[in-house]
Design a protein around this motif. Structure first.
Motif: not given
Length: 134
Positions: A24-29, A47-50, A59-60, A83-84
């Motif tokens: 997932t792109p979600q942060l570990e926490a 998966d940081r920043r996908n 990705t989309f 990330d934004d």
């Protein structure tokens, strides 16, 4: 709901001599909290920043109107993903054998279309049977 459904078939996945890993792109926490809250028996990798999803073409970017809908429901992807970019991966499932070959793949841009966990277990059994026969 999908993670809970996969957790339900986890004993069958293990019986097929397989492992389940969610990316997932979600942060570990946030993933750690979710894993504990749902009592998931498998790993969730970030998966940081996908980056990995992008390499698979999965990705989309969310359009502006959909960003607004997410925000109205309190879903702040920038906070959850760190990330934004407001980029998400398509839901996908891969079965990879012990020789690192992709034996089955399913991905659909419609997030409501996902493989049934029971179908995944059946495919895992087929891959395990084929590897034992070889």
């Amino acid at each position: 709901m999908e993670l809970e459904a996969l957790n339900e078939v986890l004993p069958q996945i293990k019986a097929a001599e397989a492992s389940l890993i969610v990316i997932t792109p979600q942060l570990e926490a946030f993933s750690k909290d979710m894993r504990q809250k749902l009592k998931l028996g498998f790993d969730i990798l970030s998966d940081r920043r996908n980056q990995v999803a992008s390499q698979f073409g999965l990705t989309f970017s969310l359009p502006e109107d959909l960003k607004g809908v997410y925000q109205k429901f309190g879903i702040d992807l920038a906070r959850f993903n760190g990330d934004d970019s407001w980029t998400l991966p398509m839901p996908a499932r891969f079965i990879v054998d012990q020789q690192s070959r992709i034996r089955a793949a399913a991905a659909d841009p419609d997030y409501t279309v996902r493989p049934e966990p029971d179908n995944t277990v059946a495919l895992l059994r087929e891959v395990a049977a084929a590897s034992h026969a070889a």
